[in-house]
Every structure is written in C-alpha cells, then in structure tokens.
Design a protein around this motif. Sequence first.
Motif, short mmCIF file in Angstrom:
data_model
loop_
_atom_site.label_atom_id
_atom_site.label_comp_id
_atom_site.label_asym_id
_atom_site.label_seq_id
_atom_site.Cartn_x
_atom_site.Cartn_y
_atom_site.Cartn_z
N ALA A 6 0.53 -0.96 -0.13
CA ALA A 6 0.21 -0.12 0.35
C ALA A 6 0.94 1.32 0.29
CB ALA A 6 -0.57 0.57 1.16
N GLY A 7 0.32 3.04 -0.75
CA GLY A 7 1.53 3.29 -0.86
C GLY A 7 1.36 4.25 0.28
N PHE A 8 2.37 5.16 0.26
CA PHE A 8 2.43 5.84 2.12
C PHE A 8 1.24 6.83 2.07
CE2 PHE A 8 5.13 9.70 3.75
CZ PHE A 8 5.03 8.06 5.38
N THR A 9 0.30 6.99 3.38
CA THR A 9 -0.26 8.13 3.37
C THR A 9 0.36 8.47 4.92
OG1 THR A 9 -2.05 6.30 4.75
CG2 THR A 9 -1.93 6.71 2.45
N LYS A 50 9.31 6.34 9.73
CA LYS A 50 7.68 5.82 9.78
C LYS A 50 7.06 7.05 10.45
CE LYS A 50 9.00 1.05 10.42
NZ LYS A 50 10.38 1.18 9.58
N TYR A 51 7.14 7.83 9.84
CA TYR A 51 5.88 9.14 9.65
C TYR A 51 4.61 9.00 9.57
CZ TYR A 51 5.03 13.87 11.01
OH TYR A 51 3.93 15.02 10.95
N THR A 52 3.70 9.31 10.79
CA THR A 52 2.50 8.71 10.42
C THR A 52 1.88 10.75 11.07
OG1 THR A 52 2.69 8.39 13.34
CG2 THR A 52 2.35 6.96 11.48
N GLY A 53 3.03 11.30 11.37
CA GLY A 53 1.70 13.01 11.86
C GLY A 53 1.11 13.32 10.57
N GLY A 54 1.26 14.92 10.83
CA GLY A 54 0.44 15.29 10.23
C GLY A 54 1.38 16.06 9.20
N LEU A 55 0.50 16.69 8.04
CA LEU A 55 1.01 17.43 6.54
C LEU A 55 0.15 18.50 6.19
CD1 LEU A 55 3.52 17.23 4.90
CD2 LEU A 55 2.31 15.82 2.58
N GLU A 68 -6.65 26.05 -5.63
CA GLU A 68 -5.39 25.05 -5.99
C GLU A 68 -5.13 24.24 -4.61
OE1 GLU A 68 -3.20 29.42 -7.27
OE2 GLU A 68 -3.52 28.62 -5.02
N ILE A 69 -6.24 24.12 -4.15
CA ILE A 69 -6.17 23.19 -2.55
C ILE A 69 -6.65 21.48 -3.25
CG2 ILE A 69 -6.41 24.28 -1.09
CD1 ILE A 69 -9.40 23.94 -0.86
N THR A 70 -7.91 21.55 -4.13
CA THR A 70 -8.52 20.78 -4.70
C THR A 70 -7.41 19.55 -5.31
OG1 THR A 70 -11.03 21.65 -5.03
CG2 THR A 70 -9.99 19.95 -6.89
N ARG A 71 -6.16 20.41 -6.34
CA ARG A 71 -5.24 20.35 -7.20
C ARG A 71 -4.72 19.82 -5.81
NH1 ARG A 71 -3.15 24.21 -11.72
NH2 ARG A 71 -3.27 25.52 -9.75
N GLY A 72 -4.44 20.37 -4.89
CA GLY A 72 -2.92 20.17 -4.26
C GLY A 72 -2.99 18.63 -3.62
N ILE A 73 -4.57 18.21 -3.15
CA ILE A 73 -4.60 17.01 -2.46
C ILE A 73 -4.84 15.75 -3.26
CG2 ILE A 73 -7.17 16.63 -3.04
CD1 ILE A 73 -6.98 15.63 0.34
N ASP A 74 -5.02 16.56 -4.48
CA ASP A 74 -4.59 14.84 -5.33
C ASP A 74 -2.82 14.83 -6.28
OD1 ASP A 74 -7.16 14.56 -5.59
OD2 ASP A 74 -7.21 15.52 -7.72
N VAL A 75 -2.25 15.95 -5.99
CA VAL A 75 -0.79 16.04 -6.19
C VAL A 75 0.26 15.38 -5.14
CG1 VAL A 75 1.26 17.64 -6.62
CG2 VAL A 75 -0.48 18.39 -8.02
N VAL A 76 -0.42 15.94 -3.95
CA VAL A 76 0.25 15.15 -2.93
C VAL A 76 0.18 13.73 -2.33
CG1 VAL A 76 0.54 15.40 0.06
CG2 VAL A 76 0.59 17.63 -1.47
N LYS A 102 -0.81 11.59 -4.63
CA LYS A 102 -0.44 10.49 -5.51
C LYS A 102 0.94 10.69 -5.64
CE LYS A 102 0.54 10.50 -10.57
NZ LYS A 102 2.32 9.56 -10.38
N GLN A 103 1.75 11.52 -4.96
CA GLN A 103 3.14 11.73 -5.05
C GLN A 103 3.97 11.00 -3.43
OE1 GLN A 103 6.23 15.33 -4.97
NE2 GLN A 103 4.80 16.26 -7.49
N LEU A 104 2.48 10.81 -2.41
CA LEU A 104 3.12 10.49 -1.59
C LEU A 104 2.37 8.75 -1.62
CD1 LEU A 104 0.90 12.19 1.11
CD2 LEU A 104 2.87 11.20 0.91
N ASN A 105 2.23 8.61 -2.38
CA ASN A 105 1.62 6.90 -3.23
C ASN A 105 2.68 6.10 -3.78
OD1 ASN A 105 -0.43 5.04 -3.31
ND2 ASN A 105 -0.22 5.03 -5.38
N ASP A 106 3.47 7.10 -4.68
CA ASP A 106 4.55 6.54 -5.00
C ASP A 106 5.74 6.20 -4.94
OD1 ASP A 106 2.77 7.63 -7.95
OD2 ASP A 106 3.85 8.90 -8.49
N VAL A 107 5.77 6.63 -2.91
CA VAL A 107 6.70 6.15 -2.32
C VAL A 107 6.46 4.63 -1.79
CG1 VAL A 107 7.95 8.83 -3.07
CG2 VAL A 107 6.72 6.94 -0.53
#
Length: 302
Positions: free
Chosen positions: A40-43, A270-275, A287-295, A297-302
């Motif tokens: 599972a991707g990083f969330t 193993k960070y689990t705090g807020g971003l 920008e917040i609509t696009r921002g959540i999708d971008v973040v 996706k990039q979290l999931n990629d790692v």
Amino acid sequence: MQADKRIKRRDFLTYTTGILAGLPTFNILGQPSSSDVPAAGFTLPLGVCTSYDKAGLLKRLGYSFVEESVGRFLIPDEGGDAQFEKNRLALAEETFPVRSYIYFFPGKLKSVGPDLHHEAILARAEVALKRAKECGSKNIVFGSGGSRAIPDGFDRATAKAQHIALCQKMAPLAEKYGVTLAVEPLNRSETNFINSLAEGVEIIQAVNNPWFKLQCDIYHMLKDNESPDEIVKYGQYITHCHIAEKQKRTAPGVMGDDFRPYFRALKKIKYTGGLSLECVWTDFDSEITRGIDVVKKQLNDV
C-alpha cells in the motif's frame, strides 16, 4: 487421483520456475501470491493552513484537518475571550478538527537580544496552549522568526542561551496542557537563527522535554537546499510537517515540484503525523483541489 497429482506438480513447477525467473507468481486459484501484491502507498493526514471557515470545503475534498492561526483562532491577547468562545463553538458544530496552529507570537515580542519579552511570551503561550487543549488540538508550531531574529552585532551564543532559557520555561506549559510545541526551522531569507533541522534539534536537546519537538517544513528545506537525509537523521524528533513549492511557496501542483525524495525520507522514519499545505494562494479553491491530488499521488508513489 493421478490427474490431481499431475495438476499439483504442474502448479508447483510453474510457481518455482516463476520465482527463479523473477516473474510474478500465482496460487492455484490464479491469484497473485502474497509476496507479489504491491505494498500500500504511503498515506498521511493532510491539512491546510487557512481560516476555519474553509473547514466544510476541506472536508468535502478529503482533507483531514485545518491548521489555524494562534492569533486568529485561539486569540490569546487581552479581550479575545468572546471571539474564542465563538470559534470553539464553530469547531464543535463543524466536527472537523484544528490539528495545529501557526503564528505563535509576533515579532515585536523578542526572545533574544538586548530587550527581552520572555514574561509576555510565556503569558501568551499559556493562554494559547490552554485553549488549544480545549479545542482538542495536537500541537502549536513554534516558528516566530521575527521574535527569534538575532539583532545585528548581538552575540549569537548569548542569543542562543536566551532562547533556550525561554524554551525551558515554555516546555513545562506544553506538558501541563498536553499540547506539543513544534520548533520550526525557517529558511535564511526569513530569519537568521534556527535555519535547519540540526539547529532545531540543538534547542530541543537542550530543553529535553517530550512535549517539545521538531517541525519539518519541506518548503524551508527546499529553499535552503537541505537534504531529505536530514529527515532520516532527526526523524525521532519530528512531530509535524508543512509543505509548499520552492520558488514562490505555491501549492503542490502549481509549478510541478517533486516532493518524493522528502516523502521517502518521511516513510523511512515511519512518520505518521500531519502534513499541512502552508502556501501562498492565488486561486484557493482550485489550488487546494489540485494540491490534495498531487500530494496523495506523490505519497502513493513512494
């Protein structure tokens, strides 16, 4: 019976051949074996530094929290009681958390230099921490770059000692109210003291209180070319994170910055705090609509 044995032998040979060849393997039901199922991707819980009147929109978009301003939401200054009570009631009605706060105290209240305001800072901090607890919040970001900026010609060692002395008095207040203070390193264009995770940790180690931790701001790290490896090095101290793009502090997705190296470092510890997205906005809703999708996706990629 012989047919069953042949099928089992064939499945075994297919499975072992696949392992040896480095190919995907399947069980006898035709499903991927557990070792081949992608992890599972990083969330992380995602938030936005903004006013609480945006809470409904953030909730609909899939964010987890708002990060408010100490001065605007907790209002620790004299005469703020009535407005704080309104804010607290709005929080209860919306049922969307304020996880954290920025803008702890203004630059006019100096923590270092020839003219100190430690008593006023501590008085403001106690009210803010008490109210943050009442709101069920987790932490207050301790940035306040103007307050800690060392005046020209003032001895740096003395300034550092002054700041540590203040923090040693402030940390027990955080402990008293159960709200973590997150020391925020800022880039060198914003202040001249505590500009890296390493410098933040020096203060944290001197204070030595579990309610006094480290804020990791990826924007400030990018601005000063601070390596993601520093996150791994000081991961044990990190309690909260901010993010924005490097050039103009825009929201993720505006310029197309790649945050994956920093996300990999957060995943490694193993960070689990807020971003939180702490950005300069041009078109907030878009920008917040696009921002959540971008973040995400990039979290999931790692």
